[in-house]
Design a protein around this motif. Structure first.
Motif, PDB file in Angstrom:
ATOM      1  N   PHE A 137       7.769  16.941  50.248  1.00 38.15           N
ATOM      2  CA  PHE A 137       6.989  17.743  50.830  1.00 38.15           C
ATOM      3  C   PHE A 137       6.005  18.496  49.684  1.00 38.15           C
ATOM      4  O   PHE A 137       6.054  19.249  49.242  1.00 38.15           O
ATOM      5  CB  PHE A 137       7.491  18.888  51.809  1.00 38.15           C
ATOM      6  N   HIS A 140       1.423  21.418  51.564  1.00 41.11           N
ATOM      7  CA  HIS A 140       1.585  21.825  52.987  1.00 41.11           C
ATOM      8  C   HIS A 140       1.349  21.198  54.011  1.00 41.11           C
ATOM      9  O   HIS A 140       1.683  21.346  55.209  1.00 41.11           O
ATOM     10  CB  HIS A 140       0.775  23.311  52.945  1.00 41.11           C
ATOM     11  N   GLN A 342      13.887  19.526  57.828  1.00 44.37           N
ATOM     12  CA  GLN A 342      12.445  20.295  57.114  1.00 44.37           C
ATOM     13  C   GLN A 342      11.241  19.611  57.517  1.00 44.37           C
ATOM     14  O   GLN A 342      10.057  20.466  57.950  1.00 44.37           O
ATOM     15  CB  GLN A 342      12.458  20.093  55.503  1.00 44.37           C
ATOM     16  N   THR A 346       8.938  22.305  59.780  1.00 43.77           N
ATOM     17  CA  THR A 346       7.155  22.553  59.517  1.00 43.77           C
ATOM     18  C   THR A 346       6.584  22.247  60.388  1.00 43.77           C
ATOM     19  O   THR A 346       5.585  22.869  60.857  1.00 43.77           O
ATOM     20  CB  THR A 346       7.249  21.758  58.144  1.00 43.77           C
ATOM     21  N   ARG A 349       6.432  24.702  63.142  1.00 48.59           N
ATOM     22  CA  ARG A 349       5.601  26.205  62.784  1.00 48.59           C
ATOM     23  C   ARG A 349       4.193  25.863  62.765  1.00 48.59           C
ATOM     24  O   ARG A 349       3.540  26.718  63.176  1.00 48.59           O
ATOM     25  CB  ARG A 349       6.126  26.393  61.249  1.00 48.59           C
ATOM     26  N   HIS A 350       3.788  24.629  62.332  1.00 43.16           N
ATOM     27  CA  HIS A 350       2.149  24.380  62.248  1.00 43.16           C
ATOM     28  C   HIS A 350       1.657  24.299  63.729  1.00 43.16           C
ATOM     29  O   HIS A 350       0.820  24.830  64.097  1.00 43.16           O
ATOM     30  CB  HIS A 350       2.252  22.876  61.814  1.00 43.16           C
TER      31      HIS A 350
END
Length: 401
Positions: A137, A140, A342, A346, A349-350
């Motif tokens: 990653f 972002h 992860q 992620t 969350r996005h």
């Protein structure tokens, strides 16, 4: 039996212990013959008529041979030319053979050694250079990460297989590079059936060439990350991308220990143990053992279809397949699982702000792409099965008694 000699395709004869591996490099059809059977075949290939060959065999070995049955077996293997087959002219040159010789020349090996040594020295002095799952990653944006890994990995995997191909062509083999799949993974694949036409000690480099390439790639990416640091010592964007790709190379190296997938290391093991189809023989013996314990003899498969050596080694090779599963579990626990946690975290969350927010699509599109990426191997697997059914001369190993 008439006095006319039988016409054969070009065959290779390679000693394997007390036996002989005979085959056609152009079709990938091979047979394991005892020494006397190989000697008889040589006489036939050199033009001795079948009746004379049978008499020669009896006078030389003191036994009679059913020459008709022997010839029929050779026809089934595709060794005998049919009337419709035209004798080929002189073989054409091997494309890129010069490049294969250059890549594995003493000067090239010296360069690889120096490069790897410099990378190891850098890693010892800065442990941050060792690739980790979180390095994937590097930005972002999940979409950028995913596309970068897909696009960036392809040339690295291609080079891995190209090293296999060129190591084969270095020996004068017509090795080929294509695309295929292994379970859920899309892979480039090198076809080198002709390796059985060269002596065993020369087969190891073509099998291991891909791993050599991986270590060289890993070293180059690590040194690139180290050389492109920002003024404050942190990794630049170029360095972060290099370390992300380096992690995929580490996973690919670890993958080779999954011996049940017939990886590069599996072929090294099989060659060192003088086996021809150790994978199928060992798995069949293991299954047969289980079926006998469960008192289901009707499920037991005939083990005589494999060579005696394959059966002998296969009886104790089963635990190595279990070690392959252990390797898979370690890769999952130390690499794939942390990456997946992860990745999904992620993405969630996005997507939490809803479809009107740009970050939502940055999480949703990579997840959709992942689903598509899993479906593509299904298509490739079906195509592979169709090709296997339509192939006229499959790459086979038979033991002829």
């Amino acid at each position: 039996m008439g006095e006319v000699a039988v016409s054969f395709h070009e065959l290779s004869f390679v000693p394997e212990g007390g036996e002989m591996t005979v085959g056609r490099a152009d079709s990938g059809s091979y047979a394991v013959l005892p020494a006397d059977g190989a000697a008889l075949l040589r006489e036939l290939v050199q033009g001795m008529p079948p009746e004379h060959a049978a008499q020669w065999y009896e006078s030389t070995f003191g036994e009679q041979v059913d020459i008709g049955d022997f010839l029929e077996t050779l026809r089934e293997l595709g060794f005998v030319r049919t009337n419709s087959e035209i004798v080929a002219g002189p073989p054409a040159g091997i494309a890129l053979q010069w490049l294969g010789r250059a890549l594995f020349s003493p000067f090239a090996w010296l360069g690889y050694t120096v490069l790897i040594a410099v990378w190891l020295f850098a890693v010892v002095h800065d442990n941050d250079l060792w690739p980790r799952p979180r390095y994937v990653f590097f930005t972002h944006s999940l979409l950028v990460v995913q596309l970068s890994m897909i696009v960036g990995q392809l040339p690295l995997v291609f080079l891995h297989e190209a090293f296999h191909t060129l190591a084969g062509r270095r020996l004068g083999l017509r090795s080929r590079l294509g695309i295929s799949n292994r379970y859920m993974y899309i892979v480039f694949e090198t076809q080198m059936n002709g390796l059985l036409s060269v002596e065993r000690r020369k087969r190891y480099l073509p099998f291991l060439a891909g791993m050599v390439c991986d270590v060289v790639e890993l070293s180059l990416l690590g040194l690139l990350a180290n050389a492109t640091r920002d003024a404050n010592g942190s990794f630049s964007l170029t360095g972060r991308i290099a370390l992300a790709l380096a992690f995929t190379v580490v996973i690919r190296l670890a993958w080779q220990f999954q011996l049940y997938l017939r990886t590069d290391l599996y072929y090294v093991f099989s060659t060192a143990l003088s086996c021809h189809d150790l994978h199928d023989a060992s798995t069949t013996l293991l299954r047969n053992r289980i079926w006998r314990l469960l008192r289901r003899p009707h499920r037991v498969v005939d083990e005589q279809q494999w060579t005696e050596r394959d059966r002998e080694v296969g009886r104790w090779y089963g635990p190595f397949l279990v070690l392959g599963v252990v390797a898979l579990l370690l890769i999952t626990a130390l690499g794939s699982l942390p990456l997946l946690v992860q990745y999904v975290g992620t993405a969630v969350r996005h997507m939490s702000d809803g479809p009107l927010d740009g970050s939502f699509w940055d999480g949703a599109l990579p997840l959709l792409n992942s689903v598509v990426w899993l479906l593509v191997p299904v298509y490739l697997a079906r195509r592979k099965r169709r090709q296997a059914r339509s192939r006229q001369f499959p790459a086979t190993i038979k033991e002829v008694n």
